[in-house]
Design a protein around this motif. Sequence first.
Motif: not given
Length: 754
Positions: A181-184, A225, A228, A230, A256, A258-259, A609-610
């Motif tokens: 999980n890179e995005s969330f 996902y 959002n 994905f 995930e 690509k978005k 971002y964060e």
Amino acid sequence: MRSLFLFLFFSLFFSGTSFADSNKEIIIQGNEYIDDDVIYSIIGKNTESSSSDYINKIIKSLYDTGNFKNIDVKENDEQIILYLIENSRISKINLVGNERFKKEFILEQFNENEYFKYINEIRINKFITELKKLYESFGYNQINIEYKILEDPNKDNSVILEFYFDEGTISKINRIYFVGNESFDKQELMSEIKSNQQNFILIFRNENYKEYQVTNDVYLLEDFYKNNGFRDIEISYKSEYLPKGNKFNVYFYIEEGKKYEFGSLDLNFDSIDINTDQQEKMNLLLNDYFTTKIQKNNIYNRSYLDNINDLLSEFLFDNGIIFFNIRILDKIDVSKVDILFQIESSEPKYVDQINIYGNTRTIDKVIRREMTFSEGDAINSDLIKSSKKNIDNLRIFKSVDIKEVEKSNNQIDINIFVEEQTTGEFQIGLSFGTIEGATFVTGLREKNIAGIGREIDLTVNTSDNNTKYNFDIIEPYIFNRKLDFIYGISYSEEDLSTSSSYKTNTFNTKTGFRYVLDENLLHKITLEYRLKEYLITDTKAVANSIHNLSGHNADILLNNILISDGLNSFIRPTKGQFIQYENIISPSTNSDNGYVKNLFTYKKYIKNYENIFSIRAKAGNIVSLKNKEIATDDKFSLGGYWLRGFDSYGAGPRDSRTSYIGGRNVVVTKFDLQRPLNKNSDNPIDLNIFSDFGTVFDNKNTPNNSEESIRSSYGFGIKFYTPIGPIGLSWAFPISSESYDIERMFLFSIGNLN
């Protein structure tokens, strides 16, 4: 020529002989309980061959049913005779060691004539397998069931079947891990699933390991996902059993992809006969939805496509077009997804029968009222999809499946298969804070009482200065509409001696309605009858408005609430917004002379971002219907979590330190910037920087201290999401205040950070 004749003669002779040998009649003898027709349905009435291999095949097929103790075969020129000895009849069933489910409940789930008419080890083992699944669905993953067959001394050829249960203890979830999980972050994903990992404080929270629930969690995560951006998300899971402690670690493996953003959205009418005016209106529907819902945030969202599909379907139905299908086609263009809604004519279909299977507890009516069609109606695939979605949204079934069975004359049967699940939960929670002290919360909630979809909610909330007992019942589908009927009672005790020199005991009854107005918009209206007793603890300090109400008072309240909740989490929201408007009307015949009260609450979270930026605000107003002073406890107060740096009831008009007055108007806004210090940890830590602004003002009678200035503060804090619950520490420093305000610069809380 002679040779050819002889060849044909002998070929016909021997083939005729072979046919005669293979066409022997099968005779059955000795069967007492099993009908001949049942046996013939397995082996046929005539043989296909008299070879030993074929006879052995017949015998094996009968033994495989598990119904026979012994089979003998005799053969003559015309018949094959089977002498059968059936297994013993079951005269009694005993269950030993079953504490979770009583015998009556278990036998209700399984047809006794199918499983327990006579000894059949195949069916007995099937019964044990299915019963184990039932136990495992409630978290009993150590369940072991064995059985013995005992001769019945009182009946011939009869036995007693005894099952021995070793239920074990309920398996718990030790830890939940997300991999890839890179995005969330973990907390965002945890808020999307139903499974919970172990928490030392919330000891009665549902932390049971249930295989079906973890499987459903995969679907929930995939939906999250896909909503959002994905589109290509792939998720699998693995469960690791920890024998020590009877626990599971659950791993979700996430790819995930690509978005994406939305590209073009178009409609195609080539395969359906509708006029130009209808086509233009459908294009307007699509463009309007794109403008209002998608254009601001163009991220690919699968739920938007489903919503558009529903809008188009509703339009076609309203225009008398029933037999259609809508196919959603997509095309990838680098990082954009072009969408085409292909609207097609379909063959006419009509519903003959609707059959429901698997609802051992829930009555048919609960399921049927969620269907978008009835027997005799025209039907298409969209109606079936929406019906399944409605039944899923009840959240009382483990799984729902709808199948079509084709019949003649364009008719179909609809078979609905549901699998029940537990619908009750019992929770205990504990929180602690510098403002409210220790708070203990316990509750019992059940969503399907008596199998009719009725909900009950019983909660007890007690702290150092406040106690509340609440019991609510919700009856769904009143007047055969999607309208919930609410009724309940509550009793509360509140100690305001320190801040306002009085206590209250309140008994409240209510009745009303609740329904969904629009997507994410709920309306609730209730009529309440309230008996309130005021106990004065300091007659010299207490406000006159409270002193005048000393003793018992009766009120009638009409309460309207509109709620739009789009936050992605209750405990740790990172995006979305929450809006609530509440209106209370207290008629002038009441003890307090009547008032109209309005309160608007708004919360908005934005993730960049964060970093997580939030703004939370509320504004309220209360007006007396007779232009009289309003009781202090009906007015607004300021301080505590809504104005950090000030104590609860710490900011605003007051007569003295122990006589807080408050005001008829309140406006307060909180700005927060939150940044995680350890993003994917099981126990994330967030750094928080904030600034609060607020004022409470306006009274008919001017208090001793009544400056209506804006109070403000700034500060910083840390939020630590631990196994025992969220812990918050914050330091706030007033920027503007009055000398009589009561300040509190340090706040500490366990369990409630928002």
